[in-house]
Design a protein around this motif. Structure first.
Motif, PDB file in Angstrom:
ATOM      1  N   ASN A  54       3.781  -4.748  -4.051  1.00  0.00           N
ATOM      2  CA  ASN A  54       4.456  -3.574  -4.600  1.00  0.00           C
ATOM      3  C   ASN A  54       4.398  -2.383  -3.649  1.00  0.00           C
ATOM      4  N   SER A  55       5.564  -1.839  -3.323  1.00  0.00           N
ATOM      5  CA  SER A  55       5.612  -0.551  -2.631  1.00  0.00           C
ATOM      6  C   SER A  55       5.767   0.574  -3.644  1.00  0.00           C
ATOM      7  N   PHE A 100       3.488  -8.075 -16.109  1.00  0.00           N
ATOM      8  CA  PHE A 100       4.273  -9.065 -15.369  1.00  0.00           C
ATOM      9  C   PHE A 100       5.712  -8.617 -15.168  1.00  0.00           C
ATOM     10  N   SER A 101       5.965  -7.343 -15.323  1.00  0.00           N
ATOM     11  CA  SER A 101       7.308  -6.799 -15.110  1.00  0.00           C
ATOM     12  C   SER A 101       7.342  -6.138 -13.735  1.00  0.00           C
ATOM     13  N   PRO A 141      18.005  -4.783 -13.186  1.00  0.00           N
ATOM     14  CA  PRO A 141      18.153  -4.449 -11.772  1.00  0.00           C
ATOM     15  C   PRO A 141      16.827  -3.934 -11.198  1.00  0.00           C
ATOM     16  N   ILE A 142      16.487  -4.370 -10.008  1.00  0.00           N
ATOM     17  CA  ILE A 142      15.320  -3.811  -9.327  1.00  0.00           C
ATOM     18  C   ILE A 142      15.513  -2.312  -9.145  1.00  0.00           C
ATOM     19  N   PRO A 186      -0.132   1.317 -10.839  1.00  0.00           N
ATOM     20  CA  PRO A 186       1.187   1.890 -11.129  1.00  0.00           C
ATOM     21  C   PRO A 186       1.092   3.286 -11.740  1.00  0.00           C
ATOM     22  N   PHE A 187       0.136   3.484 -12.646  1.00  0.00           N
ATOM     23  CA  PHE A 187      -0.030   4.796 -13.276  1.00  0.00           C
ATOM     24  C   PHE A 187      -0.358   5.847 -12.227  1.00  0.00           C
ATOM     25  N   GLU A 188      -1.330   5.541 -11.368  1.00  0.00           N
ATOM     26  CA  GLU A 188      -1.732   6.513 -10.347  1.00  0.00           C
ATOM     27  C   GLU A 188      -0.586   6.795  -9.375  1.00  0.00           C
ATOM     28  N   MET A 189       0.228   5.775  -9.108  1.00  0.00           N
ATOM     29  CA  MET A 189       1.338   5.973  -8.176  1.00  0.00           C
ATOM     30  C   MET A 189       2.460   6.802  -8.786  1.00  0.00           C
ATOM     31  N   GLN A 190       2.578   6.770 -10.112  1.00  0.00           N
ATOM     32  CA  GLN A 190       3.679   7.496 -10.744  1.00  0.00           C
ATOM     33  C   GLN A 190       3.363   8.966 -10.981  1.00  0.00           C
ATOM     34  N   ILE A 191       2.089   9.298 -11.050  1.00  0.00           N
ATOM     35  CA  ILE A 191       1.704  10.686 -11.319  1.00  0.00           C
ATOM     36  C   ILE A 191       2.424  11.682 -10.406  1.00  0.00           C
ATOM     37  N   PRO A 192       2.404  11.476  -9.076  1.00  0.00           N
ATOM     38  CA  PRO A 192       3.078  12.466  -8.220  1.00  0.00           C
ATOM     39  C   PRO A 192       4.599  12.381  -8.260  1.00  0.00           C
TER      40      PRO A 192
END
Length: 444
Positions: free
Chosen positions: A137-138, A129-130, A45-46, A331-337
Motif C-alpha cells: 500500500n502506498s 481486506f478492502s 474503482p481503485i 491506514p488511519f494514521e496515514m489518513q489523518i494528514p
C-alpha cells in the motif's frame, strides 16, 4: 446456509458484485438475532477519478429484512471483522450499530416500538481486506472523497436491485465522520444522516479536544483529577510507581524503549493519554471512585493512571458501552494528514509540576506549539460551510463527558441540521443510557 434465492439473485444481478455468501448473524445473543445476512464482495474503482486503473474488491455485509423495509447504511471508518490476515471468515464478529440491537428488542422510550430494518455495512478502503493496492500500500487512493464514492456506488446499485425503502446513514466516532463526509459529497443519496460522537477536526492535532478534556469533560470531577496529576508530577514515589507501568506499556505494547533521561515526560504523557481514554469511553460514575486522593499509597495513583478504558473494574457495571473498534493502525494514521485530523492535547496541568526539569517543560511546550501549528484539514472547513445551507436531514449526537465533543459541530442555524448533546454521555451510541427525552428526540 443458502439464503433467500430471490435476494441472492438480486445481489448477483448487480454487475459489480463479485461474490455473495449468505450466513446467519445471531448478533449479541440468540434473542437479539438480526437474522439473514449476506457477505458481498463489490468491485470498486481503485481511483474514482481514473477508472482506467482497474478495480479492487470491497467487503460489504447486508443484514436483510425485506425490500420495502428502511435500510440503515452503517458507514465504517475501519475494518469490518478483525485485522488483515486474521479472522477473515469470522463474519459473526461483525457487529451492527449497538442501537440496532436495542431497537430490535424494544430497549427504547416505548418498549412496544421497534424498528425492523435492513442494514448495509461497508468496509473502509485500505482496511481489512478492502485493499485498492493489494498488500503493498502506498495509500495514494486513501481519502474521504474516494470512500464516499465507494459508498455512492454501493447504495445506488442496492437501491436499484433490492432495497426500495427509506435509507438512513449512520456511524460512531470515525465511522460517524464517514457519515458526514458522505453527506457532503453525496447529499442526495439517503434520506437521513445521523453521525454519533463524530468530531469535526480542523487540524492534524486539534487543540479544542485537549482544551475540552481539562476544562469541560467530566467537569464535576476535574479538581480531583487535576490534584492527582499534580501529585504525579511533584511526588517522586508516585512518579516512580507509575513509571513502572509506563515503561512496561511502551516496551510491550509499543515496542519502544524509553530513554533513561526521558522517563519523566514519557510517564506523564502516558498517564495523560490513559486519562483521555477513561473520559472518552468510561462512565464517570463507575470510575470516579478510583481517582486517588491525598494520603493514598503511590501504587494507588500508579494503578489509576495505568488502567485503560477497558479495565474490568470500570466496565463491569457499564455493559452497554462499546468496546474499541478493531482496526489496522496504518491506514488511519496515514489518513489523518489527508482529511481527518486528530487529537491535540493541552498539557497546562502537567507543566505545573515541581519535578519537571526545564528540558521536560520544553518537551511539553514544543508539543503544544506543534499542535497549534499543525496542518489544517481543509475538508472540515468545507463540511462546516455545507452544514449551514444543506438540504440534507442531519442529526449529530455527542456526549457531554466525551473529550471529542470539544470538536463538535457548531450549534446549527440550519433547520435541517440538529445537534443533541447527551448529558453525562461518553464516546458511544448506547441509546439506553440516554434520558427519556434524549431517546425520544433521536428516535422520532
Amino acid at each position: 446456509n443458502e439464503g433467500d434465492p430471490a435476494v441472492v439473485a438480486a445481489l448477483k444481478s448487480i454487475e459489480n458484485v463479485a461474490e455473495v455468501k449468505p450466513f446467519i448473524n445471531v448478533g449479541k445473543s440468540e434473542e437479539t438475532a438480526l437474522g439473514q445476512c449476506y457477505y458481498i464482495k463489490y468491485k470498486q474503482p481503485i481511483d474514482h477519478d481514473n477508472p482506467a486503473l482497474g478495480t479492487y474488491e470491497q467487503q460489504v455485509v447486508l443484514t436483510y429484512v425485506s425490500p420495502d423495509a428502511p435500510t440503515i447504511l452503517h458507514t465504517q471508518g475501519y475494518a469490518l471483522a478483525g485485522e488483515h490476515g486474521q479472522n477473515h471468515n469470522r463474519l459473526d464478529s461483525i457487529d451492527a450499530p449497538m442501537f440496532m440491537y436495542m431497537l430490535a428488542t424494544g430497549q427504547n422510550a416505548d418498549g412496544s416500538f421497534k424498528f425492523s430494518t435492513n442494514c448495509v455495512q461497508v468496509e473502509y478502503r485500505y482496511h481489512g481486506f478492502s485493499l485498492p493496492e493489494g498488500d503493498e500500500n502506498s495509500f495514494k487512493y486513501l481519502s474521504a472523497k474516494q470512500q464516499s464514492a465507494d459508498l455512492h456506488n454501493i447504495v445506488t446499485d442496492l437501491k436499484k436491485a433490492l432495497l426500495k425503502g427509506k435509507w438512513l446513514s449512520t456511524g460512531v466516532s470515525k465511522n460517524g465522520m464517514t457519515t458526514y463526509d458522505y453527506a457532503y459529497y453525496y447529499p442526495g443519496d439517503v434520506d437521513v444522516y445521523v453521525p454519533f460522537v463524530a468530531p469535526l477536526l480542523f487540524q492534524n492535532e486539534d487543540m479544542r479536544i485537549g482544551d475540552y478534556m481539562i476544562n469541560s469533560a467530566v467537569k464535576d470531577y476535574l479538581p480531583q483529577i487535576k490534584a492527582a496529576f499534580q501529585k504525579l508530577v511533584s511526588d517522586q514515589k508516585v512518579l516512580d510507581a507509575t513509571a513502572q507501568y509506563a515503561l512496561k506499556y511502551y516496551k510491550e505494547d509499543k515496542d519502544f524503549d524509553v530513554p533513561a533521561d526521558s522517563v519523566l515526560h514519557y510517564t506523564v504523557e502516558f498517564a495523560y493519554d490513559h486519562l483521555f481514554g477513561k473520559q472518552s469511553y468510561g462512565n464517570i460514575e463507575a470510575w470516579s471512585k478510583f481517582i486517588p486522593k491525598e494520603g493514598d499509597d503511590p501504587a494507588t495513583y500508579a494503578l489509576f493512571f495505568y488502567l485503560d478504558e477497558n479495565d474490568n473494574r470500570v466496565y463491569k457495571s457499564v455493559s452497554e458501552t462499546r468496546g474499541p473498534l478493531r482496526k489496522r493502525d496504518n491506514p488511519f494514521e496515514m489518513q489523518i494528514p489527508v482529511d481527518q485530523g486528530n487529537i491535540g492535547y493541552n498539557y497546562s496541568w502537567v507543566k505545573e509540576g515541581t519535578l519537571l526539569t526545564d528540558s521536560d517543560k520544553k518537551y511539553f511546550d514544543d508539543k503544544e506549539k506543534a499542535s497549534k501549528a499543525s496542518k489544517k484539514t481543509e475538508l472540515s472547513y468545507l463540511v462546516k460551510d455545507f452544514l449551514k445551507t444543506t438540504d440534507c436531514k442531519m442529526f449529530f449526537v455527542y456526549g457531554e463527558n466525551d473529550p471529542w465533543t470539544g470538536a463538535a459541530i457548531d450549534d446549527p442555524t440550519n433547520e435541517n441540521v440538529k445537534k443533541l448533546v447527551i448529558k453525562n454521555g461518553t464516546h458511544n451510541d448506547a441509546i439506553n443510557t440516554y434520558t427519556t427525552d434524549e431517546r425520544n428526540q433521536l428516535i422520532s
